[in-house]
Design a protein around this motif. Structure first.
Motif, short mmCIF file in Angstrom:
data_model
loop_
_atom_site.label_atom_id
_atom_site.label_comp_id
_atom_site.label_asym_id
_atom_site.label_seq_id
_atom_site.Cartn_x
_atom_site.Cartn_y
_atom_site.Cartn_z
N ALA A 8 55.85 30.51 90.76
CA ALA A 8 55.38 29.26 90.34
C ALA A 8 54.20 28.71 91.43
O ALA A 8 53.94 29.02 92.58
CB ALA A 8 56.23 28.04 90.19
N ILE A 52 53.51 22.08 87.49
CA ILE A 52 54.20 23.53 87.66
C ILE A 52 53.50 24.41 86.43
O ILE A 52 53.37 23.95 85.65
CB ILE A 52 55.72 23.28 87.41
CG1 ILE A 52 56.37 22.55 88.60
CG2 ILE A 52 56.36 24.82 87.69
CD1 ILE A 52 57.87 22.07 88.27
N TYR A 108 52.84 28.78 85.42
CA TYR A 108 53.25 30.04 85.54
C TYR A 108 52.14 30.86 85.14
O TYR A 108 51.33 30.82 84.36
CB TYR A 108 54.50 30.53 85.22
CG TYR A 108 55.94 29.93 85.98
CD1 TYR A 108 56.11 30.65 87.10
CD2 TYR A 108 56.42 28.65 85.67
CE1 TYR A 108 57.45 30.03 87.78
CE2 TYR A 108 57.41 28.13 86.39
CZ TYR A 108 57.84 28.89 87.34
OH TYR A 108 59.09 28.51 88.33
#
Length: 166
Positions: A99, A164, A166
């Protein structure tokens, strides 16, 4: 032949190779796909370097070659134990390995961005921190808006998760 019968000038020093980043015994060697590519590129660069050794004497060439060979051996051990984690498979709503997180740290208004990566990928100058570091360990599992505390010797530092990715 016994080493006692070898001329002193013919003896070669065993090269001291700096260890790779610490991976505690029993820990899984997680890497991102980018991290694995970097490890493979590092190995190729060492192989290329070894093939192009330019030394004044055969002894110097052997010493340099042995040093590079030892570095390659450590690298191959790390590559062999690596477990690639696909960032696409990670839960998007909470912090896990790989992350990239935006954090508000204590009362500081400036947000800091870090990616949680494997020990070989960690590089604070690139805002990549090891997933086994104290900061990463307190962040794992947290969601946007949650706070967590890192206990330091002289103070407790509060981290608030702002984003967050990714």
């Amino acid at each position: 032949m016994s080493r006692g019968f070898v001329k002193e000038e013919d003896q070669e020093e065993t090269p001291l190779v700096p260890p790779r980043a610490d991976l505690p015994s029993g820990s899984t060697n997680f890497v991102t796909e980018v991290g694995m590519e970097e490890l493979r590129a590092e190995k190729q660069a060492l192989l290329d370097e070894k093939s192009k050794i330019n030394a004044a004497t055969e002894q110097e060439k052997r010493i340099v070659s042995n040093f590079i060979t030892a570095k390659i051996k450590l690298l191959e051990e790390r590559i062999a134990t690596a477990k690639i984690v696909s960032l696409d498979d990670q839960p998007k709503h909470e912090i896990r390995f790989g992350a990239t997180v935006k954090l508000k740290i204590a009362k500081n208004s400036k947000l800091m961005t870090y990616q949680l990566v494997g020990v070989d990928e960690a590089d604070i100058s690139k805002n990549k921190i090891s997933s086994i570091s104290p900061i990463a360990r307190i962040l794992i599992g947290k969601k946007v808006g949650e706070e967590t505390i890192l206990k330091l010797a002289k103070e407790d530092r509060v981290f608030k998760v702002m984003e967050i990715k990714y």
